[in-house]
Design an enzyme around this catalytic site. Structure first.
Site, short mmCIF file in Angstrom:
data_model
loop_
_atom_site.label_atom_id
_atom_site.label_comp_id
_atom_site.label_asym_id
_atom_site.label_seq_id
_atom_site.Cartn_x
_atom_site.Cartn_y
_atom_site.Cartn_z
N GLU A 44 -1.43 4.22 -4.42
CA GLU A 44 -2.53 3.43 -3.85
C GLU A 44 -3.27 4.21 -2.77
OE1 GLU A 44 -3.88 0.88 -4.99
OE2 GLU A 44 -2.38 0.20 -6.42
N TYR A 126 -6.00 -3.55 2.29
CA TYR A 126 -5.85 -3.36 0.85
C TYR A 126 -4.48 -2.78 0.47
CZ TYR A 126 -5.92 -1.46 -3.73
OH TYR A 126 -5.55 -1.17 -5.00
N ASP A 144 -9.77 -4.76 -3.85
CA ASP A 144 -10.46 -3.48 -3.79
C ASP A 144 -11.86 -3.68 -4.39
OD1 ASP A 144 -10.08 -3.72 -6.49
OD2 ASP A 144 -9.12 -1.77 -6.77
#
Ligand code: SF4
Length: 344
Positions: A44, A126, A144
């Site tokens: 990520e 996020y 996102d």
């Protein structure tokens, strides 16, 4: 059915995901169990501002060299920065190390809650939500750019970004299910990447079309509405190529700030806020060796390259680096481009 019922949206989306999930190197497919937090977090962080295709080789390289968060925590800073070179947004690499060290210091396990994850270095809303949902199956709303697009279309949110983010997040929370939130998050990402795309969304193939307001109105591409863009400032700067006996003089940029901690050519102090001074770091017979253009998030840079040969290095720390091994120096893209221009 309007875009409202949490159960119908998540149920329809999860059924679609079960049949259509993309196989990605960092992903466990439906039914394969949860992915390790280290792998979720690493992927990520890498995926922010970068494409899936670009991240693949970096993800494999990092896992190969540092298979666990404690291995990464023990790594040499310079090695990690060099392994990251080319992925851009170098503050992420520094935060990656800081976060790995914080996790290692507290026993090598990532915390499970979104709030505790957010307290780690470099984990914003996020990433904390993504790790909580995907690695720990917590019902965190993972938002996102893909999810922002899908949600703004589902609910036809007419306020422009960035102001609309709060409303989008609230809607995302509303539709996130208690059951399988990790798969739901990944399903939203996949839907945004493959069906509800920026241009020409494929509404006819979409599992959510029955409840999608923008899809029904036939104007999906209008969302998310964006405020008019400000023109990016244009900055000018210089980089200096100092060569002697087949080696070039490289410096290490200061830890904080633009491309911090990376190896680089000396430059004239350009920044996001001002042009460089144009002043070379030493006297000599400098000649123009081309220029490169590079887009940063908040400004564009025109970097002229000046070269000189056979001089002593400038005052300050640095190292002579063999030109033929320059690919191993871990130069960030801007300076790698400048070096290629000189050597062309
Ligand atoms: Fe996106 Fe169209 Fe699906 Fe709505 S129906 S979520 S606009 S692809």
């Amino acid at each position: 059915m309007e875009a409202s019922g949490k159960t119908s949206i998540s149920g329809d989306l999860l059924a679609w995901y079960d049949a259509n999930a993309r196989a990605l190197p960092w992903r466990k497919l439906p039914g394969e169990g949860r992915q390790e937090p280290y792998r979720v977090w690493l992927s990520e962080v890498m995926l922010q501002q970068t494409t899936v295709a670009a991240v693949g080789p970096y993800y494999a390289k990092f896992l190969d060299r540092w298979p666990s968060v404690t291995d990464l925590a023990a790594a040499d800073d310079a090695e990690v920065m060099a392994a990251w070179a080319g992925l851009g947004y170098y503050a992420r690499a520094r935060n990656l190390l800081a976060c790995a060290r914080a996790v290692a210091a507290s026993g090598g396990r990532f915390p499970e809650s979104e709030a505790d994850l957010k307290a780690l270095p470099g984990l914003g809303d996020y990433t904390a939500a993504a790790v909580a949902a995907i690695a720990f199956d917590q019902p965190a709303a993972v938002v996102d750019a893909n999810v922002e697009r899908v949600v703004s279309r589902l609910f036809a949110i007419a306020d422009p970004l960035p102001g609309a983010r709060k409303a989008i997040r609230a809607r995302a929370r509303e539709i996130t299910p208690e059951s399988r939130p990790g798969d739901f998050a990944q399903a939203m990402m996949d839907l945004g990447a493959t069906v509800c795309t920026v241009r020409a969304p494929r509404c006819l193939l979409c599992p959510l079309r029955a409840g999608c307001r923008a899809g029904k109105q036939g104007d999906a591409e209008r969302y998310p509405v964006k405020a008019p863009k400000k023109a990016k400032p244009q900055r000018k700067g210089h980089a200096f190529w100092i060569e002697r006996d087949g080696a070039v003089w490289l410096v290490r940029r200061p830890g904080k700030g633009m491309l911090g901690g990376m190896r680089a050519l000396p430059d004239d102090g350009w920044s996001a806020r001002s042009d460089g001074s144009g002043k070379p770091p030493l006297a000599g017979d400098w000649h123009a060796a081309g220029s490169v253009r590079h887009g940063f998030t908040h400004f564009d840079l025109d970097l002229a390259v000046l070269a000189v040969e056979g001089e002593n290095p400038p005052v300050g720390e640095g190292e002579w680096w063999p030109v033929e091994r320059l690919d191993d120096a871990g130069l960030p893209t801007l300076f790698a481009k400048a070096a290629r221009r000189v050597l062309a």
